[in-house]
Design a protein around this motif. Structure first.
Motif, PDB file in Angstrom:
ATOM      1  N   ALA A 157      40.162  48.673  42.455  1.00  0.00           N
ATOM      2  CA  ALA A 157      41.138  48.213  43.445  1.00  0.00           C
ATOM      3  C   ALA A 157      40.525  47.160  44.372  1.00  0.00           C
ATOM      4  CB  ALA A 157      41.663  49.394  44.254  1.00  0.00           C
ATOM      5  N   LYS A 158      39.266  47.363  44.781  1.00  0.00           N
ATOM      6  CA  LYS A 158      38.600  46.375  45.643  1.00  0.00           C
ATOM      7  C   LYS A 158      38.411  45.057  44.905  1.00  0.00           C
ATOM      8  CE  LYS A 158      35.322  49.282  47.138  1.00  0.00           C
ATOM      9  NZ  LYS A 158      34.119  49.749  47.833  1.00  0.00           N
ATOM     10  N   ARG A 159      37.946  45.125  43.649  1.00  0.00           N
ATOM     11  CA  ARG A 159      37.762  43.890  42.877  1.00  0.00           C
ATOM     12  C   ARG A 159      39.075  43.143  42.729  1.00  0.00           C
ATOM     13  NH1 ARG A 159      34.778  47.069  39.522  1.00  0.00           N
ATOM     14  NH2 ARG A 159      36.418  47.074  37.945  1.00  0.00           N
ATOM     15  N   ARG A 160      40.147  43.891  42.457  1.00  0.00           N
ATOM     16  CA  ARG A 160      41.466  43.271  42.300  1.00  0.00           C
ATOM     17  C   ARG A 160      41.912  42.582  43.594  1.00  0.00           C
ATOM     18  NH1 ARG A 160      47.090  46.438  41.176  1.00  0.00           N
ATOM     19  NH2 ARG A 160      48.365  44.585  40.915  1.00  0.00           N
ATOM     20  N   ALA A 161      41.757  43.275  44.703  1.00  0.00           N
ATOM     21  CA  ALA A 161      42.152  42.707  45.994  1.00  0.00           C
ATOM     22  C   ALA A 161      41.295  41.484  46.348  1.00  0.00           C
ATOM     23  CB  ALA A 161      42.060  43.761  47.091  1.00  0.00           C
ATOM     24  N   LEU A 162      39.991  41.569  46.091  1.00  0.00           N
ATOM     25  CA  LEU A 162      39.114  40.437  46.398  1.00  0.00           C
ATOM     26  C   LEU A 162      39.401  39.248  45.488  1.00  0.00           C
ATOM     27  CD1 LEU A 162      35.805  42.354  47.112  1.00  0.00           C
ATOM     28  CD2 LEU A 162      37.254  41.171  48.779  1.00  0.00           C
ATOM     29  N   ASN A 163      39.763  39.514  44.242  1.00  0.00           N
ATOM     30  CA  ASN A 163      40.153  38.417  43.344  1.00  0.00           C
ATOM     31  C   ASN A 163      41.418  37.728  43.837  1.00  0.00           C
ATOM     32  OD1 ASN A 163      37.990  38.709  41.605  1.00  0.00           O
ATOM     33  ND2 ASN A 163      39.097  40.046  40.196  1.00  0.00           N
ATOM     34  N   LEU A 164      42.379  38.519  44.331  1.00  0.00           N
ATOM     35  CA  LEU A 164      43.598  37.933  44.900  1.00  0.00           C
ATOM     36  C   LEU A 164      43.266  37.082  46.126  1.00  0.00           C
ATOM     37  CD1 LEU A 164      46.014  40.977  44.589  1.00  0.00           C
ATOM     38  CD2 LEU A 164      46.191  38.794  43.369  1.00  0.00           C
ATOM     39  N   PHE A 165      42.377  37.581  46.959  1.00  0.00           N
ATOM     40  CA  PHE A 165      41.942  36.819  48.133  1.00  0.00           C
ATOM     41  C   PHE A 165      41.295  35.504  47.705  1.00  0.00           C
ATOM     42  CE2 PHE A 165      38.193  35.930  50.880  1.00  0.00           C
ATOM     43  CZ  PHE A 165      38.884  35.352  51.937  1.00  0.00           C
TER      44      PHE A 165
END
Length: 68
Positions: free
Chosen positions: A11-19
């Protein structure tokens, strides 16, 4: 917390990729600066908050325990 470490990491990787996608388009903050890392920390905290809500608990994050 209740969610697995792998799920939270994903979930963190996904959110950071979106950022990063958004930041690449907007140029809002220069990558790899203190502001960039501060925003990443905020995003990671938001992921933890969402995970807590999803499993029905509320525990203070380290960033919430700090005075200031």
């Amino acid at each position: 917390m209740g969610a697995t470490k792998g799920e939270l990491d994903f979930a963190k990787r996904r959110a950071l990729n979106l950022f990063d996608k958004w930041n690449d388009i907007t140029g809002f903050v220069v990558p790899f600066t203190s502001y960039y890392y501060e925003l990443q920390g905020i995003i990671e905290d938001a992921v933890h908050c969402g995970a807590q809500v999803a499993i029905g608990i509320h525990e203070l994050l380290e960033s919430e325990k700090q005075e200031g």
